[in-house]
Design a protein around this motif. Structure first.
Motif, PDB file in Angstrom:
ATOM      1  N   GLU A  33      54.162  54.451  42.518  1.00 17.49           N
ATOM      2  CA  GLU A  33      53.036  54.254  43.415  1.00 17.49           C
ATOM      3  C   GLU A  33      53.088  55.215  44.614  1.00 17.49           C
ATOM      4  OE1 GLU A  33      53.097  50.588  45.781  1.00 17.49           O
ATOM      5  OE2 GLU A  33      55.130  50.270  45.066  1.00 17.49           O
ATOM      6  N   PHE A  34      52.030  55.230  45.419  1.00 20.24           N
ATOM      7  CA  PHE A  34      51.942  56.078  46.615  1.00 20.24           C
ATOM      8  C   PHE A  34      53.118  55.780  47.533  1.00 20.24           C
ATOM      9  CE2 PHE A  34      50.909  53.205  50.082  1.00 20.24           C
ATOM     10  CZ  PHE A  34      50.516  52.072  49.398  1.00 20.24           C
ATOM     11  N   GLY A  35      53.670  56.813  48.114  1.00 18.48           N
ATOM     12  CA  GLY A  35      54.758  56.614  49.069  1.00 18.48           C
ATOM     13  C   GLY A  35      56.093  56.262  48.446  1.00 18.48           C
ATOM     14  N   SER A  36      56.183  56.317  47.117  1.00 21.40           N
ATOM     15  CA  SER A  36      57.446  55.920  46.481  1.00 21.40           C
ATOM     16  C   SER A  36      58.508  57.013  46.620  1.00 21.40           C
ATOM     17  CB  SER A  36      57.224  55.541  45.013  1.00 21.40           C
ATOM     18  OG  SER A  36      56.628  56.590  44.290  1.00 21.40           O
ATOM     19  N   GLY A  37      58.090  58.250  46.844  1.00 24.61           N
ATOM     20  CA  GLY A  37      59.074  59.309  47.087  1.00 24.61           C
ATOM     21  C   GLY A  37      59.062  60.436  46.077  1.00 24.61           C
ATOM     22  N   LYS A  38      58.022  60.490  45.248  1.00 23.54           N
ATOM     23  CA  LYS A  38      57.934  61.536  44.215  1.00 23.54           C
ATOM     24  C   LYS A  38      57.920  62.923  44.849  1.00 23.54           C
ATOM     25  CE  LYS A  38      53.992  59.763  42.735  1.00 23.54           C
ATOM     26  NZ  LYS A  38      53.874  58.591  43.655  1.00 23.54           N
ATOM     27  N   THR A  39      57.072  63.103  45.863  1.00 19.31           N
ATOM     28  CA  THR A  39      56.953  64.403  46.529  1.00 19.31           C
ATOM     29  C   THR A  39      58.242  64.770  47.270  1.00 19.31           C
ATOM     30  OG1 THR A  39      54.553  64.232  46.720  1.00 19.31           O
ATOM     31  CG2 THR A  39      55.648  65.672  48.311  1.00 19.31           C
ATOM     32  N   GLN A  40      58.882  63.766  47.841  1.00 19.87           N
ATOM     33  CA  GLN A  40      60.146  64.027  48.549  1.00 19.87           C
ATOM     34  C   GLN A  40      61.212  64.547  47.585  1.00 19.87           C
ATOM     35  OE1 GLN A  40      60.722  63.870  51.963  1.00 19.87           O
ATOM     36  NE2 GLN A  40      58.491  63.817  51.866  1.00 19.87           N
ATOM     37  N   GLU A  68      47.747  68.335  45.706  1.00 19.76           N
ATOM     38  CA  GLU A  68      47.245  67.358  46.678  1.00 19.76           C
ATOM     39  C   GLU A  68      47.369  67.830  48.122  1.00 19.76           C
ATOM     40  OE1 GLU A  68      49.684  64.041  45.258  1.00 19.76           O
ATOM     41  OE2 GLU A  68      47.920  63.250  44.246  1.00 19.76           O
ATOM     42  N   ARG A  75      59.340  70.190  56.178  1.00 21.59           N
ATOM     43  CA  ARG A  75      60.252  69.287  55.469  1.00 21.59           C
ATOM     44  C   ARG A  75      61.288  70.113  54.671  1.00 21.59           C
ATOM     45  NH1 ARG A  75      63.212  64.973  55.596  1.00 21.59           N
ATOM     46  NH2 ARG A  75      62.944  63.468  53.905  1.00 21.59           N
ATOM     47  N   GLN A 174      51.042  59.647  39.875  1.00 14.49           N
ATOM     48  CA  GLN A 174      50.889  58.407  40.650  1.00 14.49           C
ATOM     49  C   GLN A 174      50.380  57.289  39.748  1.00 14.49           C
ATOM     50  OE1 GLN A 174      47.717  57.180  43.442  1.00 14.49           O
ATOM     51  NE2 GLN A 174      49.149  57.744  45.032  1.00 14.49           N
ATOM     52  N   ARG A 213      64.913  53.280  47.825  1.00 12.71           N
ATOM     53  CA  ARG A 213      64.035  53.397  46.667  1.00 12.71           C
ATOM     54  C   ARG A 213      64.817  53.073  45.408  1.00 12.71           C
ATOM     55  NH1 ARG A 213      61.249  53.844  50.510  1.00 12.71           N
ATOM     56  NH2 ARG A 213      59.466  55.223  50.859  1.00 12.71           N
ATOM     57  N   ILE A 232      65.539  57.819  51.142  1.00 17.46           N
ATOM     58  CA  ILE A 232      64.840  58.978  51.699  1.00 17.46           C
ATOM     59  C   ILE A 232      65.194  59.008  53.183  1.00 17.46           C
ATOM     60  CG2 ILE A 232      62.642  60.167  51.991  1.00 17.46           C
ATOM     61  CD1 ILE A 232      61.462  58.312  49.837  1.00 17.46           C
ATOM     62  N   THR A 233      65.962  60.002  53.600  1.00 23.55           N
ATOM     63  CA  THR A 233      66.434  60.071  54.988  1.00 23.55           C
ATOM     64  C   THR A 233      65.845  61.302  55.677  1.00 23.55           C
ATOM     65  OG1 THR A 233      68.343  61.507  54.651  1.00 23.55           O
ATOM     66  CG2 THR A 233      68.633  59.179  54.090  1.00 23.55           C
ATOM     67  N   ASN A 234      66.122  61.438  56.967  1.00 22.90           N
ATOM     68  CA  ASN A 234      65.639  62.614  57.700  1.00 22.90           C
ATOM     69  C   ASN A 234      66.188  63.911  57.129  1.00 22.90           C
ATOM     70  OD1 ASN A 234      64.022  61.237  59.463  1.00 22.90           O
ATOM     71  ND2 ASN A 234      65.666  60.898  60.944  1.00 22.90           N
TER      72      ASN A 234
HETATM   73  P1  GTP Z   1      51.927  59.828  46.603  1.00 27.21           P
HETATM   74  O1  GTP Z   1      51.892  61.304  46.531  1.00 27.21           O
HETATM   75  O2  GTP Z   1      50.984  59.270  47.601  1.00 27.21           O
HETATM   76  O3  GTP Z   1      51.763  59.171  45.264  1.00 27.21           O
HETATM   77  O4  GTP Z   1      53.393  59.367  47.138  1.00 27.21           O
HETATM   78  P2  GTP Z   1      54.823  60.003  46.829  1.00 27.21           P
HETATM   79  O5  GTP Z   1      55.483  59.200  45.774  1.00 27.21           O
HETATM   80  O6  GTP Z   1      54.733  61.462  46.620  1.00 27.21           O
HETATM   81  O7  GTP Z   1      55.582  59.680  48.184  1.00 27.21           O
HETATM   82  P3  GTP Z   1      56.285  60.722  49.155  1.00 27.21           P
HETATM   83  O8  GTP Z   1      57.315  61.488  48.415  1.00 27.21           O
HETATM   84  O9  GTP Z   1      55.260  61.476  49.895  1.00 27.21           O
HETATM   85  O10 GTP Z   1      57.060  59.709  50.095  1.00 27.21           O
HETATM   86  C1  GTP Z   1      56.599  59.401  51.354  1.00 27.21           C
HETATM   87  C2  GTP Z   1      57.692  58.615  52.043  1.00 27.21           C
HETATM   88  O11 GTP Z   1      58.846  59.448  52.225  1.00 27.21           O
HETATM   89  C3  GTP Z   1      57.280  58.217  53.434  1.00 27.21           C
HETATM   90  O12 GTP Z   1      56.650  56.955  53.396  1.00 27.21           O
HETATM   91  C4  GTP Z   1      58.604  58.137  54.130  1.00 27.21           C
HETATM   92  O13 GTP Z   1      59.188  56.880  53.865  1.00 27.21           O
HETATM   93  C5  GTP Z   1      59.448  59.175  53.439  1.00 27.21           C
HETATM   94  N1  GTP Z   1      59.535  60.417  54.229  1.00 27.21           N
HETATM   95  C6  GTP Z   1      58.720  61.489  54.179  1.00 27.21           C
HETATM   96  N2  GTP Z   1      59.080  62.414  55.079  1.00 27.21           N
HETATM   97  C7  GTP Z   1      60.163  61.935  55.704  1.00 27.21           C
HETATM   98  C8  GTP Z   1      60.997  62.430  56.753  1.00 27.21           C
HETATM   99  O14 GTP Z   1      60.817  63.520  57.274  1.00 27.21           O
HETATM  100  N3  GTP Z   1      62.027  61.618  57.155  1.00 27.21           N
HETATM  101  C9  GTP Z   1      62.265  60.412  56.567  1.00 27.21           C
HETATM  102  N4  GTP Z   1      63.296  59.685  57.004  1.00 27.21           N
HETATM  103  N5  GTP Z   1      61.489  59.915  55.591  1.00 27.21           N
HETATM  104  C10 GTP Z   1      60.457  60.664  55.156  1.00 27.21           C
END
Ligand code: GTP
Ligand code: MG
Length: 239
Positions: A33-40, A68, A75, A174, A213, A232-234
């Protein structure tokens, strides 16, 4: 499979789930789902691929297809600094390309063949996300067949690149978390399926508490199923 190489994700637990890291010669789908950390994870592996083999990399470059607009140079720099790498150099070794629609996305992958053939230091191709443009442009049941056909062809091209050039391919997808709609099948969710019809590795990423996660291996041909926790840390992806 002896010649398959691995790229560390930054988390030993996640590497363990993946049998050592993100594999070359394979397409890895990250879905969740959104915000799960895929992009990270995509950002982190684009940095880590540049590390020398003894540190979990392939001394290689990355190609990042961003559909997107979520590629963040700041980052990347933060992740690079945390590893003691020169941020400017690391950024330079990631070629990011913004794909504006499906035709553009498909054309970029078709051109990659030539780019990669000329530059054998490219060891990672990311498509983040593989499905967003397809979903937006081919919405509605009547377009489903065409969408799947186009997407399939696109995915198979990526798989071929991975196999021919011994590089890793990561695609994100997603998938909304709606437990009530899972019907007992974890690979089926609202808003789309995982890319189950394409060879490769599928990993589901789920939110847990705070920055924690959960990653879950789904029907991998040569890896055991299982779940691990990462953060997911800084400084990036860590245990
Ligand atoms: P969608 O693309 O919307 O489907 O989400 P995604 O799965 O790609 O999520 P993404 O990898 O963008 O994760 C976003 C989450 O990563 C945020 O809600 C934060 O919890 C975490 N995150 C992103 N940047 C940072 C950062 O600089 N520091 C820290 N500690 N956490 C971060
Ligand atoms: Mg994302």
């Amino acid at each position: 499979r002896a010649s398959v190489k691995k790229i560390t994700t930054g988390s030993q637990a996640l590497d363990g789930l993946l049998g050592g890291g993100i594999e070359t010669r394979t397409m890895t789908e990250l879905f969740g789902e959104f915000g799960s950390g895929k992009t990270q994870i995509c950002h982190q592996v684009s940095v880590n691929v540049q590390l020398p083999p003894e540190k979990g990399g392939l001394s290689g470059k990355a190609l990042y297809i961003d559909t997107e607009g979520t590629f963040r140079t700041e980052r990347i720099k933060a992740m690079a600094s945390a590893l003691g790498l020169e941020p400017k150099d690391v950024l330079q070794n990631i070629m990011s390309i913004r794909a504006i629609n499906t035709d553009h996305q498909i054309a970029i992958v078709e051109e990659l063949q030539d780019i990669i053939a000329k530059d054998n230091t490219i060891k990672l191709v990311v498509v983040d996300s593989i499905t967003s443009h397809f979903r937006a442009e081919y919405s509605g049941r009547e377009n489903l067949a065409v969408r799947q056909q186009k997407l399939n062809r696109h995915l198979h091209q990526l798989v071929r690149l991975a196999e021919i050039y011994d590089l890793a391919v990561i695609v994100t997808n997603q998938v909304m978390a709606r437990p009530d709609m899972f019907y007992g099948d974890p690979t089926v969710a609202v808003g789309g399926h995982t890319l189950y019809h394409v060879p490769g590795i599928r990993v589901q990423i789920k939110k847990s508490r705070g920055n924690r996660r959960i990653a879950r291996m789904v029907d991998a041909p040569h890896l055991p199923e299982g779940e691990v926790v990462f953060s997911i840390t800084n400084t990036g992806i860590r245990d």
